[in-house]
Write an enzyme that holds these catalytic residues in place. Structure first.
Site, PDB file in Angstrom:
ATOM      1  NE  ARG A 132      -3.447  -2.097   2.581  1.00 40.68           N
ATOM      2  CZ  ARG A 132      -4.704  -2.621   1.861  1.00 40.68           C
ATOM      3  NH1 ARG A 132      -5.072  -1.654   0.909  1.00 40.68           N
ATOM      4  NH2 ARG A 132      -5.349  -3.566   2.058  1.00 40.68           N
ATOM      5  CG  ASP A 133       1.434   5.520  -2.123  1.00 35.12           C
ATOM      6  OD1 ASP A 133       2.053   5.678  -3.300  1.00 35.12           O
ATOM      7  OD2 ASP A 133       1.654   6.546  -1.561  1.00 35.12           O
ATOM      8  CG  HIS A 152       7.208   3.298  -7.982  1.00 34.25           C
ATOM      9  ND1 HIS A 152       8.539   3.895  -7.713  1.00 34.25           N
ATOM     10  CD2 HIS A 152       6.534   4.212  -7.750  1.00 34.25           C
ATOM     11  CE1 HIS A 152       8.552   5.108  -7.811  1.00 34.25           C
ATOM     12  NE2 HIS A 152       7.280   5.541  -7.779  1.00 34.25           N
TER      13      HIS A 152
HETATM   14  P1  AMP Z   1       6.686   8.656  -7.562  1.00 35.14           P
HETATM   15  O1  AMP Z   1       6.289   9.943  -7.085  1.00 35.14           O
HETATM   16  O2  AMP Z   1       6.061   7.917  -8.591  1.00 35.14           O
HETATM   17  O3  AMP Z   1       8.262   8.365  -7.267  1.00 35.14           O
HETATM   18  O4  AMP Z   1       5.645   7.760  -6.064  1.00 35.14           O
HETATM   19  C1  AMP Z   1       6.582   7.171  -5.068  1.00 35.14           C
HETATM   20  C2  AMP Z   1       5.291   6.904  -4.019  1.00 35.14           C
HETATM   21  O5  AMP Z   1       5.826   6.216  -2.992  1.00 35.14           O
HETATM   22  C3  AMP Z   1       4.626   7.942  -3.441  1.00 35.14           C
HETATM   23  O6  AMP Z   1       3.093   7.606  -3.765  1.00 35.14           O
HETATM   24  C4  AMP Z   1       4.931   7.824  -1.970  1.00 35.14           C
HETATM   25  O7  AMP Z   1       3.582   8.177  -1.226  1.00 35.14           O
HETATM   26  C5  AMP Z   1       5.144   6.393  -2.020  1.00 35.14           C
HETATM   27  N1  AMP Z   1       5.896   6.164  -0.625  1.00 35.14           N
HETATM   28  C6  AMP Z   1       7.061   6.608  -0.250  1.00 35.14           C
HETATM   29  N2  AMP Z   1       7.592   5.967   0.614  1.00 35.14           N
HETATM   30  C7  AMP Z   1       6.732   4.995   1.073  1.00 35.14           C
HETATM   31  C8  AMP Z   1       6.773   4.054   1.840  1.00 35.14           C
HETATM   32  N3  AMP Z   1       7.790   3.874   2.932  1.00 35.14           N
HETATM   33  N4  AMP Z   1       5.716   3.055   1.876  1.00 35.14           N
HETATM   34  C9  AMP Z   1       4.717   3.136   0.916  1.00 35.14           C
HETATM   35  N5  AMP Z   1       4.764   4.109   0.127  1.00 35.14           N
HETATM   36  C10 AMP Z   1       5.804   4.855  -0.027  1.00 35.14           C
END
Ligand code: AMP
Length: 113
Positions: free
Chosen positions: A29-30, A100
């Site tokens: 989960r995000d 991701h």
């Molecule tokens: P991006 O902007 O495409 O690089 O997306 C990175 C995503 O990772 C964002 O939606 C963040 O909320 C999510 N994220 C960052 N750290 C974590 C974490 N420790 N656990 C879950 N999601 C995360």
């Protein structure tokens, strides 16, 4: 890569709500969900971004989509629909430099941009 948060989640050394894991990919989960369902599907091996997806990554890249399809079906959002997003580098809005796939759904995303 020990400094990478997603590598730590894959290895189990950082906390996350993991919803799927196999030998190639992990989904969790995000932490800042942008939709009722917001999952991240990542390769277990550290790949910085789409720019580093080579021919040897074909099985892993395919698995990311296969798992997205499976998770969407399991969560009952396949027929209503969902969005898959891969941000790449600065202009793409990438903030975590471990490849991701965002799986977003559970509401209409047409107004999201
Ligand atoms: P991006 O902007 O495409 O690089 O997306 C990175 C995503 O990772 C964002 O939606 C963040 O909320 C999510 N994220 C960052 N750290 C974590 C974490 N420790 N656990 C879950 N999601 C995360």
């Amino acid at each position: 890569m020990t400094s990478c948060i997603f590598c730590q989640i894959v290895a189990g050394t950082a906390k996350a709500e993991i919803v799927y894991q196999d030998e190639l990919v992990t989904a969790f989960r995000d932490i800042h969900p942008a939709a009722p369902i917001h999952l991240l599907i990542v390769p277990n091996r550290h790949i910085e971004s789409v720019n580093f997806v080579g021919a040897e990554e074909e099985a892993t890249a395919g698995r990311l989509f296969g798992v997205a399809r499976q998770l969407a079906a399991e969560r009952g959002i396949a027929s209503d629909g969902y969005r898959l997003v891969v941000n790449t580098n600065h202009h793409g809005g990438q903030t975590v430099f471990h490849l991701h796939l965002h799986l977003l759904g559970g509401r209409s995303l047409r107004a999201m941009g």
